[in-house]
Scaffold this motif. Structure first.
Motif, mmCIF file in Angstrom:
data_model
loop_
_atom_site.group_PDB
_atom_site.id
_atom_site.type_symbol
_atom_site.label_atom_id
_atom_site.label_comp_id
_atom_site.label_asym_id
_atom_site.label_seq_id
_atom_site.Cartn_x
_atom_site.Cartn_y
_atom_site.Cartn_z
ATOM 1 N N ARG A 195 0.780 -1.245 0.194
ATOM 2 C CA ARG A 195 0.095 0.034 0.066
ATOM 3 C C ARG A 195 0.879 1.175 0.037
ATOM 4 O O ARG A 195 1.949 1.523 0.630
ATOM 5 N N SER A 222 0.577 -1.006 -4.752
ATOM 6 C CA SER A 222 -0.227 -1.918 -5.154
ATOM 7 C C SER A 222 -0.811 -1.308 -6.571
ATOM 8 O O SER A 222 -1.601 -1.935 -7.191
ATOM 9 N N ASP A 223 -0.938 0.101 -6.751
ATOM 10 C CA ASP A 223 -1.747 0.564 -7.826
ATOM 11 C C ASP A 223 -0.950 0.584 -9.147
ATOM 12 O O ASP A 223 -1.450 1.237 -9.871
#
Length: 449
Positions: A195, A222-223
């Motif tokens: 994250r 995570s993106d």
């Protein structure tokens, strides 16, 4: 690195001839591109330009007689049939000594707001492990700064272990302890799919200035697209190999292999593979094993990479595919238990389910005897724990269990202890836990009856 070396590296990157093709079709997140068959190779990268002036990079996953199939490292918004795709070639990494203390992305770009210089020589992201016939053997025992790893679960130079844990049981804190305290020249940390808000917490609070001063952190949050997340572990290993080849002892921490496998699954399924292993494609096993094999001892006379790979196990399922694949190629595994964390003991290591394959060679005969004795006591208590907690065990029924009851509180606390005095002092503490004073024997026995 001097300015001339930097100039040479930049000149080497210049392309005299630019090869380009055109997008023929767009299917979900994959692109079919014509005009590149003669020059392109699997794994090459493309720079795709949309008509609105934006660009996106893409990696070639498959090739047919007429076209290449590529997966972009970002959204396909704005791309259209006929857009130009220019062949870049391989995207290696050029590590440098100045990267120590820095936070970078898997492409070698700075993430900490300061300029970063590449090294003079680009290294391929995917390399073969050292020749097994000429590879060195496991080295000396390492001081980890933690009592349990200095004694019951010893680590040696070039060893590779897995850290198996569910979410929220203290895995990141344990990695931070390794990064700050473990004996190593350089620490390389791969944070895969974490994250975004946790990056700064990990750097400032978990690592701290002491740990960061000797670390290179490679991260893909995570993106990020699956190509970037998958690249993170290999990029960090490339950096670790750079320092290993200088003769340094490197500590490689990867968090987590589960997220690497998930990113690889997205890429592989887009490339046409089938999800046959509980949803994971067959190439997942090779992806994980190839990464693990790159860690370990280097060639004789060179440094070594001591590797710690974390795995997120849902419900403590040690038989799920990623855990099972990784456990089979490592030199030991450490299991963290949620029940132990819930009663407040950190690190929440289940010693009985954890193994270091450096033993028995990593310890002296006397130390091995102490380790065996401690495991015997922990095992005896574990087998009788339900009866003990329910008040059904009668003191004197089994001398082994009686002794295990006496020493268990001290042994359990020992697992959580730091070891500022090194390995020898940690074994002295273990011996004290196994042979407590007679007064403590009596009081402990009474409390457990």
């Amino acid at each position: 690195m001097n300015h001339l070396d930097l100039l040479r590296a930049e000149v080497a990157k210049m392309r005299v001839v630019r090869v380009s093709g055109r997008i023929m079709w767009i299917d979900g997140q994959t692109l079919g591109i014509s005009g590149l068959i003669r020059e392109a190779r699997i794994g090459d990268w493309l720079e795709v330009g949309a008509q609105d002036g934006t660009t996106v990079h893409a990696e070639i996953l498959r090739m047919t007689e007429a076209e290449v199939i590529a997966l972009p490292d970002g959204p396909c918004d704005g791309l259209a049939i006929g857009d130009r795709a220019e062949l870049i070639g391989s995207r290696g990494l050029a590590p440098d000594d100045s990267w120590i203390g820095r936070v970078i992305d898997p492409y070698g770009q700075s993430l900490d707001g300061r300029p970063i210089l590449p090294g003079p020589v680009a290294r391929p992201l995917r390399q073969n492990p050292p020749d097994p016939a000429r590879r060195g053997r496991l080295g000396a025992r390492l001081n980890t700064g933690m009592a349990v790893f200095n004694t019951l679960l010893p680590l040696v130079e070039g060893q590779r272990i897995g850290l198996f844990a569910g979410s929220g049981v203290g895995k990141s804190m344990l990695l931070g302890n390794f990064a700050r305290n473990m004996q190593a020249d350089v620490v390389v940390i791969a944070l895969i799919g974490e994250r975004g808000r946790e990056l700064r917490d990990f750097i400032e609070d978990v690592l701290g200035p002491e740990g960061m001063a000797r670390s290179v952190v490679v991260t893909a949050t995570s993106d990020q697209p699956p190509l970037t997340r998958r690249r993170c572990a290999a990029a960090a290993m490339c950096v670790a190999e750079y320092f290993r080849d200088q003769g340094k002892q490197v500590l490689y921490l990867a968090d987590s292999i589960t997220r690497l496998a998930e990113a690889h699954r997205e890429v592989a399924l887009s490339g046409g593979e089938d999800g046959s292993l509980r949803g994971f494609p067959p190439s997942t096993a090779h992806q994980i094993m190839a990464l693990a094999e790159r860690a370990g001892p280097g060639l004789d006379g060179v440094g070594a990479i001591t590797g710690i790979f974390t795995v997120l196990v849902a419900g403590s399922d040690m038989e799920e595919p990623v855990a099972d694949i990784l456990r089979g190629v490592l030199d030991g595994h450490v299991v963290m238990d949620r029940a132990i964390a819930e009663r407040g003991r950190f690190p929440a290591i289940d010693v009985l389910r954890s193994v270091s394959r450096a033993l028995p060679k990593a310890a002296t005969p006397e130390e091995n005897a102490r380790i065996s004795e401690a495991r015997r006591m922990l095992g005896a208590y574990d087998r009788a724990e339900m009866m003990i907690q329910a008040g059904l065990y009668d003191a004197g029924s089994d001398p082994l269990v009686d002794r295990a009851i006496r020493v268990w509180p001290a042994l359990d606390a020992f697992v959580a202890e730091p070891a500022p005095g090194g390995i020898r002092q940690a074994f002295a503490r273990l011996a004290a836990c196994l042979d407590p004073p007679a007064k403590a024997h009596a009081s402990t026995t009474g409390a457990k009856k």
